[in-house]
Design an enzyme around this catalytic site. Structure first.
Site, PDB file in Angstrom:
ATOM      1  N   VAL A   1     -28.644 -43.193 -53.700  1.00  0.00           N
ATOM      2  CA  VAL A   1     -29.034 -41.492 -54.224  1.00  0.00           C
ATOM      3  C   VAL A   1     -28.115 -40.929 -54.341  1.00  0.00           C
ATOM      4  CG1 VAL A   1     -31.196 -40.406 -53.485  1.00  0.00           C
ATOM      5  CG2 VAL A   1     -31.760 -42.648 -53.488  1.00  0.00           C
ATOM      6  N   PRO A   2     -27.177 -40.724 -55.064  1.00  0.00           N
ATOM      7  CA  PRO A   2     -26.007 -39.960 -55.298  1.00  0.00           C
ATOM      8  C   PRO A   2     -26.006 -38.237 -54.557  1.00  0.00           C
ATOM      9  CG  PRO A   2     -26.485 -40.351 -57.316  1.00  0.00           C
ATOM     10  CD  PRO A   2     -27.935 -40.827 -56.749  1.00  0.00           C
ATOM     11  N   CYS A   3     -26.237 -38.304 -53.512  1.00  0.00           N
ATOM     12  CA  CYS A   3     -25.903 -36.558 -53.135  1.00  0.00           C
ATOM     13  C   CYS A   3     -24.578 -36.230 -53.381  1.00  0.00           C
ATOM     14  CB  CYS A   3     -27.050 -36.326 -52.222  1.00  0.00           C
ATOM     15  SG  CYS A   3     -25.929 -36.963 -50.960  1.00  0.00           S
ATOM     16  N   HIS A   4     -23.610 -36.706 -53.434  1.00  0.00           N
ATOM     17  CA  HIS A   4     -22.790 -36.736 -53.601  1.00  0.00           C
ATOM     18  C   HIS A   4     -22.255 -35.794 -54.830  1.00  0.00           C
ATOM     19  CE1 HIS A   4     -22.729 -40.702 -55.036  1.00  0.00           C
ATOM     20  NE2 HIS A   4     -21.513 -40.708 -55.379  1.00  0.00           N
ATOM     21  N   ARG A   5     -22.833 -35.835 -55.448  1.00  0.00           N
ATOM     22  CA  ARG A   5     -22.751 -35.279 -56.371  1.00  0.00           C
ATOM     23  C   ARG A   5     -23.446 -34.550 -57.575  1.00  0.00           C
ATOM     24  NH1 ARG A   5     -24.896 -41.304 -60.468  1.00  0.00           N
ATOM     25  NH2 ARG A   5     -23.224 -42.802 -59.217  1.00  0.00           N
TER      26      ARG A   5
END
Length: 344
Positions: free
Chosen positions: A312-316
């Site tokens: 769940v790519p919250c780093h993006r």
């Protein structure tokens, strides 16, 4: 921006935050190291900084025998990996000190490793694995006595006492209890903790995340479950897909996820999963995408509550001005991940 001075200071400080970001190649010795290597430091004029271990190998450098740069940071020793694999295949196994010594393993060595990396001794880890296996069999309708002996318990009273100590109820009254399986996974950016239930992966975080203990307690409370080391059918797929992601051959994860939360949080997390690989969004853009343009702060809070890193790519998600904003795994990891996705 990474400069030679920044990277050189990192190797002087033996800074683990730069693990996976670059490698140090020493021209005078022909050896390359990881940033946190404890070996004597070369002069800056003798150093070449490289992005990958493969690049160092292609240039003729040899891996350092002190820091082993070809291994993943914090990687589980091979002899311990084999033992854990055997426990996964047969949780009823019981490794006694004599068994370890016959394999050339010092009991004190494996005890210290489990204390450091799991917070419990090896014997306690084995007990948790066995009790987890027995619990699942009882949940599927197997008789308590059979489940206990199949899990390797020689004494039914001993099994009942440990079971009650872990779950707060005897086996015969455990139908309403639940278990969350836990394992460790090594990656290029450090060790991660993964948790899973039947529905899918419910937590994936780097072990040095400051909020990890709070997240684990919150997850256990939300699912009314005990978090115990154990095997889960989703772990092998997760490990394979993480390896493919870090190798640059996977851009989308398909391992099932289970993300309990409020309706708003789930809406935000679902939107995060739709963010294209290699692209970024601001919190404002994310709020607009979910139809709540004025909920920028609430979106940011929901991102921060995300328990499943990378998948769940919250780093993006970055600041509106393009700045790197907070990330539970560390800003340096966020920078690495975005750069990795940009060039993959």
């Amino acid at each position: 921006m990474m400069t030679r001075e920044t990277m050189y200071q990192a190797i002087i400080d033996k800074d683990v935050k730069f693990e996976g970001v670059f490698f140090t190649a020493v021209k005078s010795t022909g050896i390359f190291c990881r940033p946190s290597c404890t070996a004597r430091k070369p002069k800056i004029e003798n150093v070449e900084f490289l992005e990958t271990a493969n690049e160092a190998l292609k240039k003729g450098y040899r891996p350092c025998k002190v820091c082993n740069p070809l291994e993943k940071l914090g990687e589980t020793p091979t002899f311990i990996k084999r033992i854990i694999e055997e426990l996964n295949e047969n949780p009823s196994l019981r490794f006694r000190e004599s068994d370890l010594i016959s394999r050339g393993i010092q009991p004190v060595t494996i005890r210290r490793w489990f204390l450091k990396n799991h917070g419990i001794t090896f014997n306690a880890y084995q007990r948790m694995f066995r009790i987890n296996s027995a619990f699942k069999k009882i949940q599927k309708g197997e008789a308590v006595t059979i489940a206990a002996f199949e899990a390797g318990y020689e004494s039914l009273s001993g099994f009942n006492d440990l079971f009650k100590n872990v779950f707060g109820a005897p086996p015969s009254q455990s139908r309403d209890k639940n278990v969350i399986d836990l394992t460790r996974i090594e990656t290029q950016l450090g060790t991660m903790i993964a948790c899973a239930v039947d529905q899918g992966i419910c937590l994936l975080e780097f072990t040095d995340r400051k909020m990890l203990e709070t997240e684990l307690k919150s997850l256990a409370k939300t699912l009314k479950a005990k978090i115990i080391p154990g095997n889960n059918r989703h772990f092998s797929m997760l490990t394979q897909q993480l390896n493919e992601y870090f190798e640059g051959s996977r851009k989308k994860f398909t391992v099932p996820l289970f993300m309990p939360g409020t309706k708003f949080q789930q809406k935000v997390w679902h939107a995060l999963q739709q963010l294209p690989f290699g692209e970024t969004r601001s919190y404002k853009q994310q709020a607009i995408d979910i139809g709540s343009p004025d909920a920028i702060r609430a979106v940011a809070n929901a991102n921060g509550m995300n328990r499943i890193a990378l998948l769940v790519p919250c780093h993006r998600v970055i600041g509106e001005n393009g700045a790197m904003t907070g990330y539970g795994g560390g800003i340096w990891r966020k920078q690495w991940l975005l750069q990795h996705e940009k060039i993959s």
